[in-house]
Design an enzyme around this catalytic site. Sequence first.
Site, PDB file in Angstrom:
ATOM      1  CB  CYS A  79      34.372 -12.191   2.393  1.00  0.00           C
ATOM      2  SG  CYS A  79      35.913 -11.263   2.506  1.00  0.00           S
ATOM      3  CD1 TRP A 250      43.512  -7.190   6.510  1.00  0.00           C
ATOM      4  CD2 TRP A 250      44.636  -7.159   4.574  1.00  0.00           C
ATOM      5  NE1 TRP A 250      42.953  -6.214   5.717  1.00  0.00           N
ATOM      6  CE2 TRP A 250      43.619  -6.175   4.527  1.00  0.00           C
ATOM      7  CE3 TRP A 250      45.483  -7.328   3.465  1.00  0.00           C
ATOM      8  CZ2 TRP A 250      43.435  -5.357   3.406  1.00  0.00           C
ATOM      9  CZ3 TRP A 250      45.271  -6.512   2.358  1.00  0.00           C
ATOM     10  CH2 TRP A 250      44.263  -5.536   2.336  1.00  0.00           C
TER      11      TRP A 250
HETATM   12  N1  ARG Z   1      38.207 -16.820  10.775  1.00  0.00           N
HETATM   13  C1  ARG Z   1      39.370 -17.542  10.381  1.00  0.00           C
HETATM   14  C2  ARG Z   1      40.390 -17.540  11.517  1.00  0.00           C
HETATM   15  O1  ARG Z   1      40.160 -16.941  12.520  1.00  0.00           O
HETATM   16  C3  ARG Z   1      40.005 -16.963   9.127  1.00  0.00           C
HETATM   17  C4  ARG Z   1      39.090 -16.864   7.916  1.00  0.00           C
HETATM   18  C5  ARG Z   1      39.615 -15.960   6.810  1.00  0.00           C
HETATM   19  N2  ARG Z   1      39.833 -14.615   7.305  1.00  0.00           N
HETATM   20  C6  ARG Z   1      40.313 -13.587   6.588  1.00  0.00           C
HETATM   21  N3  ARG Z   1      40.508 -12.453   7.203  1.00  0.00           N
HETATM   22  N4  ARG Z   1      40.593 -13.704   5.314  1.00  0.00           N
HETATM   23  O2  ARG Z   1      41.444 -18.118  11.404  1.00  0.00           O
END
Ligand code: ARG
Length: 376
Positions: A79, A250
């Site tokens: 992350c 987000w």
């Molecule tokens: N990569 C995923 C999507 O495009 C979301 C994963 C979590 N992303 C975040 N910004 N917390 O739906």
Amino acid sequence: MTTEQLVVNAPQPKTGRQERYEAAAEFVRQCYSECGRDAAIDDRITDVWHAIGQTGRYTHTPMELAHGAKMAWRNSNRCIGRHFWDRLRVRDCRDATTPTAVYEALVDHITAATNGGNIRPTISVFPAAMQDSPRVRIWNTQLIRYAGYDTGTGIVGDPDTAALTRYCQSRGWVGEGTPFDLLPLVIQVGDREPELFELPEETVVEVPLSHPEHEWFADLELQWYAVPIVSDMILEIGGLRYPAAPFNGWYMGTEIGSRDLGDRDRYDKLPEIGERLGFETTTDRSLWKDRALTALNRAVLHSFDRHGVRIVDHHTAADQFERFEHEERAAGRSVTGDRSWLLPPNASSTTHVFHTEYDETVRTPNFFYRDASLPN
Ligand code: ARG
């Protein structure tokens, strides 16, 4: 990387009492010391020791749950948004033990996290996995996602959800058949058949995409939802596992603009956008893919801004991550990370992440993938 590989990488659940006690004690020491409660460490470890000795388990206090969940985010090597780990809002949903109670808590999560567009990082923690009590499971990969219908001649919607969409249809769910139909929530408690719940439309904020310079972009009728709420990971804190613990931050723009809408095995929109832009799409050397990607990413950031929905661009996110790295070091902790995931898919070499090596050690508390992706 496949889910299977990830499961192999995840530490085994702490089943033995001795192992669970050791994991618990290590967590209590770190958690209480970070929270300035060193004086309470010994008593709490004694309590935990007795509890595990008598029942094989212990129960996190609200403070342990709240700080443990924040630590799990802080330890999430993939992350890039971890600068905000300490601002996570932790909802204690450990008393939700029926599918309906879980569903209601999830709807509340969506509303509170969306917050009218000023998105708040939030996690809802449902009961811990225990040998003798029914396990709560959410079968969706995210609380909000679009269906993917296999039409025989291709997928309408999101190919990534085709299997769950088929499962929902087998359970009598019928979608409208548009490329952006919201999937129902699939919630299971224990061994009973999972129950399906439609999301109340008014709780889900979606953003129609337009481009600041190309008026035709809106005619593509693309859109995306505001809040990514990951629901297919297990939260592990101090030797206890929470199989249902959906969490959100987000979006970073590239997640939608490069991957969800751009990937060939997702919505695959680059060819159409390249054509509309008038690029020479028959030769790679026109860099039409790079330019179409940039246009799509600009549309995503522009549209979220216009609709007052919080989103971060990848340059700002990388800068924030660099600050996180400094702050962690200042707090006496080393930072672990998975460079291949931290790197933004666009303009990666313009960020410091490209030029940095990361220690890939996996620490707990943390989030791990569950081992099955569909109910059987
Ligand atoms: N990569 C995923 C999507 O495009 C979301 C994963 C979590 N992303 C975040 N910004 N917390 O739906």
